[in-house]
Every structure is written in C-alpha cells, then in structure tokens.
Design an enzyme around this catalytic site. Structure first.
Site: not given
Ligand code: ADP
Ligand code: MG
Length: 401
Positions: A153, A211
């Site tokens: 991530y 993101e």
C-alpha cells in the site's frame, strides 16, 4: 517520519474526514450520492500517472461489451484484467445486481472479457464503499494483467499535523527492507523512482491524496501501480482546468450539481422534511432539531449570505422537485440577509411552482416585520412559526397529519 504520525495520517486519509462526513455522522444520516468533490475514475487517474512517467499497465476503456472484447484482442496480452470503473473502492470484492461477483476479473481468454463486460456494463456494483444499491457501471477498463509477487500500500496525502504531505506505506508481511537493499538494490531504486514520480504528480496536479493500492511488484522486479485513486484540492480548480474538465459528474447527485450552479450548498439526505436555511451552523441546528422532534431532514441546504430572490426561487425548485419531500421548513435568520427578499422569493416560488406540500416558515432579524407582512398578505397557506423549536415541531406535525 514517526510511525505514529504516519498511522494517524493514514487513518485521516483513509477516513476522508471531510465536513460532509462529519455532518452525516452527526445526523446519523446517509447521503444519496456517493460523492461530492472532484474524484476521477481509475482510468483517468492512470492517464495522469502515465503522463508523469509512473508505471501503469497497458489499458483501454470501453462502454460496450463488444468494445471491451475488441480491446482485449488488441491488447494481445498473456492475461487480461477487466475492471469496473466506479468512484468507490473495494471493487474487487463487490457484487453486481446482474449476479456477477467481483468488479475486477482476470482471464486469459478475450471472449470471456466480452461475456464479463456484459454482466458489468449497465448493472449496479455494490462495494463496502458505495450506497447499498450500488453504483451503475458505465465504463470498464480492459488492461494487461501482470503477475504480482508482492502487493503493498502506498499513499501520499496532505497532513495537517505536518503542515504538508505525508507518505504512508505498508509492506505486505514483515519484509526486512535492509535485506532487500543489500540483496537486490535495484528494487529499492525502482520503488524509489516510482515514488518520486508519484510525488511529482501529487504536486503537479494539486492533489490532496494519491493512493496506490496495490503498488505491486512483478516477479521480474518491475514496480507497477495497479490501482489509482487521486483526490484533488478544489481550491486549485482555477489552475487545474484540464484535470477538473475530466469530471463527468455522472455519479454526482444531480440536485447537488444544480444547487452548486446557484451558489447554494446542498446535500441530499434520506428524510422527508426539506430544510431551507441560511448559514451552515443554523442548517445543522435545524437538521438536529427536526431529528429531536422525531422527523428526518431530506437535505441540508445553506443559502449563504447575500441571497437574491432568484436563488430563493431556485432553491425552492430543487426542494420541491424531490419526490421524498413531504414538508418544507424555512428557517432564516436575517443578518446580512434581508428577510423581505426571502419572503418575496418564497411567495413567488409558491405561486409559480404550485407548492403542494405544507410549508412552515420561521423568519427572524433584518426587516422581519415587512417579511411577515408579505407572507400574510400573500394569502398562501403558509404556517408561521415563532422560533426554531416551534418551526421544527410544526413541520413534523404537518407530515403526521
Ligand atoms: P479495488 O481496490 O477497487 O478492489 P483494484 O484495482 O485494487 O480494485 O483490484 C483488486 C485486485 O485485483 C488487486 O489488489 C490486484 O490483486 C488485482 N489486480 C488489479 N489490477 C491487476 C493487474 N493489472 N494485473 C493483475 N492483477 C491485478
Ligand atoms: Mg485497490
């Protein structure tokens, strides 16, 4: 970067703690539209990434199953991934109302891409981030699939505590980064290169958040952004015209979009009492007090200061166009706002729109006597209220009749 700071920032970023969310939390309401601010679809974010030299897999977009099939053939890839394009995340684990499970599918056969696209396009996809009825899929991404040996991530987001951007990363598993650096330094370099490019993009487009989940690594050591979500600073619209022009608004609540045209701050809620208020604080208090008296607000509407008669009319038009609305509660405190302007706007709107639902009006402040005279002389069936409490009580009672 301290770990606690990073996790705090991550929590803030992931929660997208906007005033809208806080408001909805407070009112224990759900909003009808899944979005309000500029958000881009994955394929649009990936175009921006490509322009900044960020590695994304080859892709096409399609809005029909036959186009998707063609795109799959044209890609000529060993494996293909088909991804529903909606603004919410969690697509991989989502469900379509066509019965198809999963908004992200991998296949080696282009024909299957066509079949899957048929069960995605035109159907609603529900994920943990969408409203419960899901969001209609109007476009799919057909991309080259790559083997992913490691999914991580990564995000860059604006953090108040740091007065600037913070990078948040989470490696899958407890991989020892020093060991990686020693045994395969090229991997560190490649990841660093991608992160640098993502940061350049973050600055270039005035993002509040970039993101990438997952930021993946292929068995060959290639670092690729497999998913993309970019949020933008709306205050930068004036210098990000190209980015904001990409906003197709198809997932926005049309009422919110129309309200914005008239400089009205409108948020659709799931109740049946429409609120017509000036000032965000008073609007919140009005929603609260309706709730207290056992009613449910149909919207949050802030007229703001300096209201013109035309805005009053347009606001009424929006409220009455909502089939859920069973009563309208006007709660205006005239400070900068002249109550007579509001009263004139209301009477004009009532006549022209042939108002069919009960209307309760509470006005206070500048020019209030003139406003009351306008309303009572109008001969319209308007219920006058003395104060906020009285107004909310009367609006709730009007529905129960
Ligand atoms: P969402 O976050 O909305 O569920 P993602 O784009 O992250 O959608 O896709 C879900 C999962 O599908 C990813 O975590 C990844 O494992 C896999 N995936 C996505 N794109 C590709 C791709 N191009 N090649 C291989 N696997 C992919
Ligand atoms: Mg993802």
């Amino acid at each position: 970067m301290a770990a606690s700071m990073a996790s705090q920032a991550a929590a803030r970023g992931l929660r997208t703690a906007t005033s809208k969310h806080l408001l909805l939390d407070k009112l224990k309401c759900t909003w009808r539209s899944p979005r309000r601010w500029l958000n881009l679809q994955e394929y649009q974010s990936k175009k921006l990434m490509q322009e900044s030299g960020v590695a994304v897999q080859r892709f096409y977009v399609a809005d029909t199953a036959s186009e998707a099939l063609e795109a799959a053939k044209r890609l000529d890839a060993k494996e293909i991934v088909l991804k529903a394009q909606i603004l919410a995340g969690g697509r991989g684990k989502g469900v379509f109302d066509s019965g198809l499970k999963g908004g992200v599918h991998l296949t080696k056969d282009p024909a299957v891409v066509g079949e899957l696209a048929n069960k995605m396009l035109g159907f609603n996809l529900t994920t943990k981030q969408t409203p419960k009825d899901g969001v209609k899929v109007k476009m799919v991404m057909v991309a080259e699939a790559l083997d992913i040996s490691r999914e991580t991530y990564f995000a860059i987001l604006m953090d108040r505590a740091c007065n600037g951007p913070v990078m948040v990363g989470s490696p899958q598993g407890g991989m020892d980064i020093e060991e990686v650096a020693a045994s395969s330094p090229e991997l560190i370099f490649k990841a660093a290169d991608q992160i640098k490019r993502l940061y350049d993009l973050f600055l270039k487009v005035d993002a509040t958040q970039v993101e990438v989940n997952p930021l993946g690594e292929t068995p060959e050591g290639q670092v690729v952004c497999f998913d993309a979500k970019i949020s933008f600073d709306d205050n930068a619209e004036f210098r990000q015209k190209a980015v904001f022009a990409m906003d197709d608004m198809t997932e926005s609540d049309p009422t919110e979009t129309e309200a914005a045209k008239w400089d009205l701050k409108y948020i659709g809620l799931d109740g049946n009492i429409a609120c017509f208020v000036n000032g965000a604080g008073l609007a919140m208090a009005t929603c609260d007090i309706i709730d207290l008296h056992g009613g449910k607000p149909a919207n949050f509407l802030d007229l703001g200061g300096g209201v013109k008669e035309r805005q009053v009319y347009e606001a009424f038009k929006l409220l009455t166009a909502d089939p859920k609305v069973e009563a309208i509660l006007v709660n205006i405190f005239g400070g900068i706002v002249n109550c007579a302007v509001i009263a004139n706007g209301i009477t004009k709107a009532c006549r022209e729109l042939e108002l069919k639902v009960p209307l309760v009006v509470r006005l206070e402040g500048t020019n209030v006597n003139e406003a009351k005279r306008i309303l009572s002389d109008s001969g319209l069936p308007i219920t006058a209220a003395e104060n906020l409490d009285d107004a909310a009580r009367k609006a709730v009672a009007a529905i129960k009749k």
